[in-house]
Design a protein around this motif. Structure first.
Motif, PDB file in Angstrom:
ATOM      1  N   GLY A  51       0.775  -1.333  -0.004  1.00  0.00           N
ATOM      2  CA  GLY A  51      -0.041  -0.108  -0.033  1.00  0.00           C
ATOM      3  C   GLY A  51       0.913   1.354  -0.046  1.00  0.00           C
ATOM      4  N   THR A  52       2.071   1.056   0.491  1.00  0.00           N
ATOM      5  CA  THR A  52       2.857   2.413   0.569  1.00  0.00           C
ATOM      6  C   THR A  52       3.197   2.716  -0.761  1.00  0.00           C
ATOM      7  OG1 THR A  52       4.889   1.281   0.882  1.00  0.00           O
ATOM      8  CG2 THR A  52       3.761   2.111   2.826  1.00  0.00           C
ATOM      9  N   ARG A  53       3.306   1.726  -1.815  1.00  0.00           N
ATOM     10  CA  ARG A  53       3.733   2.244  -3.229  1.00  0.00           C
ATOM     11  C   ARG A  53       2.653   2.104  -4.258  1.00  0.00           C
ATOM     12  NH1 ARG A  53       5.723  -2.633  -1.566  1.00  0.00           N
ATOM     13  NH2 ARG A  53       5.588  -4.365  -3.151  1.00  0.00           N
ATOM     14  N   ALA A  54       1.256   1.887  -3.928  1.00  0.00           N
ATOM     15  CA  ALA A  54       0.315   1.452  -4.701  1.00  0.00           C
ATOM     16  C   ALA A  54      -0.871   2.477  -4.357  1.00  0.00           C
ATOM     17  CB  ALA A  54      -0.114  -0.030  -4.533  1.00  0.00           C
ATOM     18  N   ASN A  55      -1.677   2.499  -5.400  1.00  0.00           N
ATOM     19  CA  ASN A  55      -3.052   3.110  -5.204  1.00  0.00           C
ATOM     20  C   ASN A  55      -4.250   2.308  -4.780  1.00  0.00           C
ATOM     21  OD1 ASN A  55      -4.428   2.225  -7.410  1.00  0.00           O
ATOM     22  ND2 ASN A  55      -3.366   3.803  -8.906  1.00  0.00           N
ATOM     23  N   GLN A  56      -5.454   2.536  -4.744  1.00  0.00           N
ATOM     24  CA  GLN A  56      -6.445   1.880  -3.932  1.00  0.00           C
ATOM     25  C   GLN A  56      -6.725   0.724  -5.013  1.00  0.00           C
ATOM     26  OE1 GLN A  56      -8.952   5.094  -3.452  1.00  0.00           O
ATOM     27  NE2 GLN A  56      -8.489   5.286  -1.602  1.00  0.00           N
ATOM     28  N   PHE A  82      -4.976  -8.491   3.606  1.00  0.00           N
ATOM     29  CA  PHE A  82      -4.085  -7.819   2.653  1.00  0.00           C
ATOM     30  C   PHE A  82      -4.775  -6.590   2.097  1.00  0.00           C
ATOM     31  CE2 PHE A  82      -2.793  -6.943  -1.558  1.00  0.00           C
ATOM     32  CZ  PHE A  82      -1.125  -6.638  -1.440  1.00  0.00           C
ATOM     33  N   LEU A  83      -6.092  -6.831   1.654  1.00  0.00           N
ATOM     34  CA  LEU A  83      -6.639  -5.568   0.997  1.00  0.00           C
ATOM     35  C   LEU A  83      -6.984  -4.533   2.111  1.00  0.00           C
ATOM     36  CD1 LEU A  83      -8.087  -4.220  -1.223  1.00  0.00           C
ATOM     37  CD2 LEU A  83      -9.912  -5.777  -0.879  1.00  0.00           C
ATOM     38  N   LYS A  84      -7.376  -4.774   3.324  1.00  0.00           N
ATOM     39  CA  LYS A  84      -7.724  -3.868   4.319  1.00  0.00           C
ATOM     40  C   LYS A  84      -6.284  -3.028   4.703  1.00  0.00           C
ATOM     41  CE  LYS A  84      -9.761  -3.071   8.884  1.00  0.00           C
ATOM     42  NZ  LYS A  84     -10.551  -3.642   9.840  1.00  0.00           N
ATOM     43  N   ALA A  85      -5.573  -3.762   5.045  1.00  0.00           N
ATOM     44  CA  ALA A  85      -3.959  -2.971   5.286  1.00  0.00           C
ATOM     45  C   ALA A  85      -3.566  -2.126   4.064  1.00  0.00           C
ATOM     46  CB  ALA A  85      -3.037  -4.054   5.708  1.00  0.00           C
ATOM     47  N   CYS A  86      -3.791  -3.018   2.651  1.00  0.00           N
ATOM     48  CA  CYS A  86      -3.085  -1.982   1.561  1.00  0.00           C
ATOM     49  C   CYS A  86      -3.954  -0.628   1.453  1.00  0.00           C
ATOM     50  CB  CYS A  86      -3.189  -3.215   0.348  1.00  0.00           C
ATOM     51  SG  CYS A  86      -2.536  -2.346  -1.062  1.00  0.00           S
ATOM     52  N   LEU A  87      -5.217  -0.952   1.550  1.00  0.00           N
ATOM     53  CA  LEU A  87      -6.167   0.377   1.408  1.00  0.00           C
ATOM     54  C   LEU A  87      -5.825   1.341   2.487  1.00  0.00           C
ATOM     55  CD1 LEU A  87      -9.513  -1.306   0.422  1.00  0.00           C
ATOM     56  CD2 LEU A  87      -7.925  -0.102  -1.074  1.00  0.00           C
ATOM     57  N   SER A  88      -5.488   1.158   3.377  1.00  0.00           N
ATOM     58  CA  SER A  88      -5.115   1.829   4.709  1.00  0.00           C
ATOM     59  C   SER A  88      -3.857   2.830   4.510  1.00  0.00           C
ATOM     60  CB  SER A  88      -4.884   1.216   5.872  1.00  0.00           C
ATOM     61  OG  SER A  88      -3.599   0.691   6.048  1.00  0.00           O
ATOM     62  N   LYS A  89      -3.208   2.404   3.351  1.00  0.00           N
ATOM     63  CA  LYS A  89      -1.864   3.080   3.266  1.00  0.00           C
ATOM     64  C   LYS A  89      -1.923   3.668   1.653  1.00  0.00           C
ATOM     65  CE  LYS A  89       0.504   2.463   6.982  1.00  0.00           C
ATOM     66  NZ  LYS A  89       1.029   3.280   7.656  1.00  0.00           N
ATOM     67  N   ALA A  90      -2.693   3.045   1.122  1.00  0.00           N
ATOM     68  CA  ALA A  90      -2.583   3.443  -0.709  1.00  0.00           C
ATOM     69  C   ALA A  90      -3.068   4.682  -0.739  1.00  0.00           C
ATOM     70  CB  ALA A  90      -3.436   2.535  -1.259  1.00  0.00           C
ATOM     71  N   SER A  92      -5.092   7.716  -3.137  1.00  0.00           N
ATOM     72  CA  SER A  92      -6.366   7.436  -3.738  1.00  0.00           C
ATOM     73  C   SER A  92      -6.423   7.300  -5.147  1.00  0.00           C
ATOM     74  CB  SER A  92      -7.134   9.018  -3.883  1.00  0.00           C
ATOM     75  OG  SER A  92      -7.425   9.069  -2.375  1.00  0.00           O
ATOM     76  N   SER A  93      -7.569   6.568  -5.922  1.00  0.00           N
ATOM     77  CA  SER A  93      -7.637   6.099  -7.104  1.00  0.00           C
ATOM     78  C   SER A  93      -9.075   6.830  -7.518  1.00  0.00           C
ATOM     79  CB  SER A  93      -7.702   4.796  -7.475  1.00  0.00           C
ATOM     80  OG  SER A  93      -6.611   4.006  -7.103  1.00  0.00           O
ATOM     81  N   GLU A  94      -8.971   7.533  -8.575  1.00  0.00           N
ATOM     82  CA  GLU A  94     -10.141   8.341  -9.303  1.00  0.00           C
ATOM     83  C   GLU A  94     -10.862   7.318  -9.560  1.00  0.00           C
ATOM     84  OE1 GLU A  94     -11.268  11.167 -12.753  1.00  0.00           O
ATOM     85  OE2 GLU A  94      -9.487  11.551 -11.561  1.00  0.00           O
ATOM     86  N   GLY A  95     -12.352   7.335  -8.945  1.00  0.00           N
ATOM     87  CA  GLY A  95     -13.283   6.518  -9.471  1.00  0.00           C
ATOM     88  C   GLY A  95     -13.601   5.007  -8.618  1.00  0.00           C
ATOM     89  N   PHE A  96     -12.358   5.094  -7.527  1.00  0.00           N
ATOM     90  CA  PHE A  96     -12.348   3.752  -7.018  1.00  0.00           C
ATOM     91  C   PHE A  96     -13.650   3.410  -6.426  1.00  0.00           C
ATOM     92  CE2 PHE A  96     -11.314   1.157  -3.050  1.00  0.00           C
ATOM     93  CZ  PHE A  96     -10.821   0.224  -3.559  1.00  0.00           C
TER      94      PHE A  96
END
Length: 142
Positions: A51-56, A82-90, A92-96
């Motif tokens: 998540g630190t290097r990704a978007n939602q 994995f998803l919950k943790a990732c989203l907490s750091k990611a 924003s993604s437009e339209g997510f």
């Protein structure tokens, strides 16, 4: 005939109880729980790092790719962590969250259809893909 059936059922219950007692006393349950906790912790840490290097959207895509083919409850829970943790750091993604139904404790039929259709459209195999999609619903709800 009825008496034999009852005796067979009683024997099955007793045998099941003995197996459970054996599993508990040999530490099998403790070992299993420790292994599951280790896997969940690893998936949470992997999600935080990703998540630190990704978007939602990348988080969701990666969780679904990892999940693809999952046939058990444990891998569903691990992918959800994995998803919950990732989203907490990611970022924003437009339209997510566009078109994502609001999270409800008890999903409506429309919620279930939305998740099922998403999983089918993405060709994600696994019985519990819709449960993973509930993470997106929860994240996108106020």
């Amino acid at each position: 005939m009825k008496k034999k059936l009852w005796m067979a059922l009683l024997a099955l219950v007793v045998l099941g109880g003995l197996v459970l007692a054996w599993m508990y006393n040999t530490g099998w349950v403790d070992d299993f729980n420790a292994e599951q906790n280790r896997v969940l912790q690893e998936r949470t840490e992997a999600g935080l790092q990703f998540g630190t290097r990704a978007n939602q959207k990348q988080c969701l895509d990666q969780a679904l790719a990892d999940f693809d083919g999952c046939l058990g409850y444990q891998c569903t829970v691990a992918s959800g962590r994995f998803l919950k943790a990732c989203l907490s750091k990611a970022t924003s993604s437009e339209g997510f969250c566009d078109g994502v139904p609001e999270f409800r404790e008890k999903p409506s039929e429309d919620d279930k259809e939305w998740a099922k259709d998403y999983c089918l459209d993405k060709n994600i195999r696994g019985d519990n893909c819709r449960l993973l999609m509930r993470q997106q619903q929860l994240f996108c709800s106020p």
